[in-house]
Write a protein that holds these residues in place. Structure first.
Motif, PDB file in Angstrom:
ATOM      1  N   SER A  41     -72.428  29.881  57.725  1.00 15.44           N
ATOM      2  CA  SER A  41     -74.135  29.394  58.677  1.00 15.44           C
ATOM      3  C   SER A  41     -74.973  30.161  57.829  1.00 15.44           C
ATOM      4  CB  SER A  41     -74.247  30.496  59.868  1.00 15.44           C
ATOM      5  OG  SER A  41     -72.715  30.007  60.994  1.00 15.44           O
ATOM      6  N   ALA A  42     -76.595  29.800  58.500  1.00 17.34           N
ATOM      7  CA  ALA A  42     -77.394  30.084  57.184  1.00 17.34           C
ATOM      8  C   ALA A  42     -77.507  32.051  58.426  1.00 17.34           C
ATOM      9  CB  ALA A  42     -78.661  29.843  58.367  1.00 17.34           C
ATOM     10  N   THR A  47     -81.965  29.620  61.277  1.00 17.30           N
ATOM     11  CA  THR A  47     -82.703  28.638  61.886  1.00 17.30           C
ATOM     12  C   THR A  47     -83.834  28.549  62.393  1.00 17.30           C
ATOM     13  OG1 THR A  47     -80.451  28.157  61.229  1.00 17.30           O
ATOM     14  CG2 THR A  47     -80.976  25.991  62.803  1.00 17.30           C
ATOM     15  N   GLU A  74     -78.565  26.855  55.376  1.00 11.21           N
ATOM     16  CA  GLU A  74     -77.433  26.866  54.920  1.00 11.21           C
ATOM     17  C   GLU A  74     -76.945  27.308  53.206  1.00 11.21           C
ATOM     18  OE1 GLU A  74     -77.676  26.366  57.553  1.00 11.21           O
ATOM     19  OE2 GLU A  74     -76.280  26.831  58.976  1.00 11.21           O
ATOM     20  N   PHE A 136     -72.702  23.084  59.316  1.00 12.21           N
ATOM     21  CA  PHE A 136     -73.739  22.326  60.262  1.00 12.21           C
ATOM     22  C   PHE A 136     -74.397  21.148  59.528  1.00 12.21           C
ATOM     23  CE2 PHE A 136     -78.190  23.062  61.268  1.00 12.21           C
ATOM     24  CZ  PHE A 136     -78.546  23.314  62.506  1.00 12.21           C
ATOM     25  N   ARG A 150     -76.771  22.537  67.054  1.00 11.11           N
ATOM     26  CA  ARG A 150     -76.667  23.755  66.775  1.00 11.11           C
ATOM     27  C   ARG A 150     -74.962  25.025  67.145  1.00 11.11           C
ATOM     28  NH1 ARG A 150     -81.512  26.707  67.246  1.00 11.11           N
ATOM     29  NH2 ARG A 150     -80.511  28.244  65.967  1.00 11.11           N
ATOM     30  N   GLY A 151     -74.463  25.525  65.370  1.00  9.00           N
ATOM     31  CA  GLY A 151     -74.105  26.000  65.938  1.00  9.00           C
ATOM     32  C   GLY A 151     -72.618  25.213  65.198  1.00  9.00           C
ATOM     33  N   GLY A 152     -73.527  24.212  64.732  1.00 11.27           N
ATOM     34  CA  GLY A 152     -72.044  23.424  64.324  1.00 11.27           C
ATOM     35  C   GLY A 152     -71.348  23.684  62.579  1.00 11.27           C
ATOM     36  N   SER A 153     -71.515  25.035  62.440  1.00 10.51           N
ATOM     37  CA  SER A 153     -70.605  25.456  61.048  1.00 10.51           C
ATOM     38  C   SER A 153     -69.403  25.852  61.895  1.00 10.51           C
ATOM     39  CB  SER A 153     -71.263  26.775  60.921  1.00 10.51           C
ATOM     40  OG  SER A 153     -72.458  26.717  59.924  1.00 10.51           O
ATOM     41  N   ASP A 154     -69.441  26.184  63.118  1.00 10.87           N
ATOM     42  CA  ASP A 154     -68.349  26.258  63.699  1.00 10.87           C
ATOM     43  C   ASP A 154     -67.544  24.703  63.438  1.00 10.87           C
ATOM     44  OD1 ASP A 154     -67.967  28.699  64.384  1.00 10.87           O
ATOM     45  OD2 ASP A 154     -69.173  28.021  66.960  1.00 10.87           O
TER      46      ASP A 154
HETATM   47  N1  ASP Z   1     -77.249  27.453  62.054  1.00 12.32           N
HETATM   48  C1  ASP Z   1     -76.693  26.623  62.589  1.00 12.32           C
HETATM   49  C2  ASP Z   1     -77.696  27.416  63.656  1.00 12.32           C
HETATM   50  O1  ASP Z   1     -77.671  28.558  64.064  1.00 12.32           O
HETATM   51  C3  ASP Z   1     -75.549  26.606  62.682  1.00 12.32           C
HETATM   52  C4  ASP Z   1     -74.986  27.588  62.824  1.00 12.32           C
HETATM   53  O2  ASP Z   1     -74.746  28.804  62.618  1.00 12.32           O
HETATM   54  O3  ASP Z   1     -73.766  27.504  63.379  1.00 12.32           O
HETATM   55  O4  ASP Z   1     -77.585  26.699  64.558  1.00 12.32           O
END
Ligand code: ASP
Ligand code: MG
Length: 405
Positions: A41-42, A47, A74, A136, A150-154
């Motif tokens: 992730s970042a 973000t 990222e 992400f 958001r949270g797309g690295s998962d």
């Molecule tokens: N950097 C993105 C976010 O903060 C993706 C992630 O962290 O999964 O939503």
């Protein structure tokens, strides 16, 4: 030799020391002779910072430019992680989402992954390199950079694990795993060694922010077994997989609280066919996610509709309702932001009765008022005053004996 996809979240790569820590962990793993693909992730906070800067230069930035900007978060961490690995003698190469062959649909800021061309990654794995992939982000068929919500690295990690037919998928974060409740709120919360996709999904959509909901849906669809664990120790975490029979022995697996919802009451709409349809059509046309819905039928042929939406969407929801009420009559619309949604989740509910009664009695004994109720096959959600939410979580946790193994 195993093929392993790991994902390190924003806090795990939050500064250069932590990136070096991640690099050492990757080196240990690679020394076992495994093929490693690592999604990062970042840095935590980046973000949000980028979003704030976008708003500072333009009130309504276009979504294409937002994706262009957010994807840089990222891009920083993939390069630094690859360098940190090279610095300790591990061959590594960084990939943006596009370079990793992650193709998405056109929807900027919440794109869906359509296909993954795993060939470039496969080639570098064969050459003995650790492949570091930006989470992400992806690319659409027009060559535009997209992001996955958001949270797309998962999601990136789970999707790559499926595409690469990985033997293992590990989601590294700043908590030890998935707990029966938020351990900061419920002191005797326990870490769960395993749970089913459906339980994880309900917990994730009920305010337990361990993982992005869409990523868990994807894992379920493609049968990707994954482990949520900490990057700050070597303890085993929580394994999430398909439901197995013995899981049903436990009636309630966990309690989640979501304080980011708001309750909207639309009063005095005509109590006749089509009213609810028009209200919710308007909300859905504005892409507003409605969660719980309750209708009270009043006197004189009017009804009240109460529902919950994410707090960030209340203003848009109220605006979307204006033309509807002008057309069908009714109102006013009132917004209550100081609420919380509490959910108890467990696949055992399918085969056990009395769960709702136990929950409601425990809350009654604590003198906590229930404002809304909704249920699914494996979940009961209620809305309570936000000021009582933490206490309600502790009460529910004890009522279902979640403190006991
Ligand atoms: N950097 C993105 C976010 O903060 C993706 C992630 O962290 O999964 O939503
Ligand atoms: Mg995350």
């Amino acid at each position: 030799m195993a093929r392993i996809v790991q994902k390190y979240g924003g806090t795990s790569v939050g500064d250069t020391d932590r990136i070096k820590n991640v690099a050492r962990r990757i080196k240990e793993m690679q020394a076992g002779g495994h093929e490693l693909v690592v999604v990062v992730s970042a840095r935590s906070g980046v973000t949000n910072e980028l979003l704030a800067r976008a708003k500072a230069v333009c009130e309504f930035p276009s979504e294409r430019e937002l994706d262009m900007l957010l994807a840089t978060g990222e891009q920083e961490t993939i390069a630094l992680t690859a360098m940190a690995l090279q610095g300790i003698g591990v061959p590594a190469v960084s990939y943006t989402g596009a370079q990793a062959g992650i193709f998405t649909d056109k929807v900027h800021t919440k794109a869906k992954i359509k296909t993954i061309n795993a060939k470039p990654i496969e080639k570098d794995l064969k050459a003995g390199k650790v492949v570091i992939v930006a989470g992400f982000q992806g690319i659409n068929e027009e060559g535009q950079i997209t992001t996955l919500g958001r949270g797309g690295s998962d999601l990136t990690a789970i999707a790559l694990a499926a595409a690469l037919k990985a033997d293992k998928c590990e989601i590294y974060t700043d908590v030890d795993g998935v707990y029966t409740a938020d351990p900061r709120v419920v002191k005797d919360a326990r870490m769960l060694p395993e749970l089913s996709y459906d339980e994880m999904l309900e917990l994730a959509s009920s305010g337990s922010k361990v993982m992005q909901t869409r990523s868990v849906e994807f894992a379920k669809k493609y049968g990707v077994i994954f482990e949520v664990r900490s990057s700050f120790n070597h303890n085993p975490g929580t394994i999430v997989k398909e439901e197995v029979a013995y899981m049903e022995k436990v009636i309630v697996r966990g309690v989640a609280v979501d304080k980011d919802q708001a309750k909207i009451i639309v009063s005095n709409i005509p109590d006749k066919p089509g009213s609810a349809a028009k209200v919710f059509r308007a909300l859905s046309d504005s892409n507003i996610n409605v969660d719980m819905i309750v209708q009270n039928v009043g006197r004189q042929g009017v009804a009240n509709l109460t529902f919950t939406v994410p707090q960030t969407e209340t203003a848009r929801a109220v605006k979307a309702l204006e033309p509807v009420l002008a057309a069908i009559g009714g109102g006013p619309v009132t917004v209550h932001e100081y609420i919380a949604k509490l959910s108890v989740v467990g696949v055992g509910m399918k085969t056990h009765s009395g769960v709702a009664a136990t929950l409601f009695q425990a809350l009654a004994d604590a003198d906590i008022n229930i404002e809304l109720i909704s249920t699914s096959e494996i979940k009961i959600s209620i809305v309570v005053d936000q000021g009582r939410a933490d206490e309600a979580a502790r009460v529910a946790h004890t009522a279902f004996q979640l403190d006991k193994a």
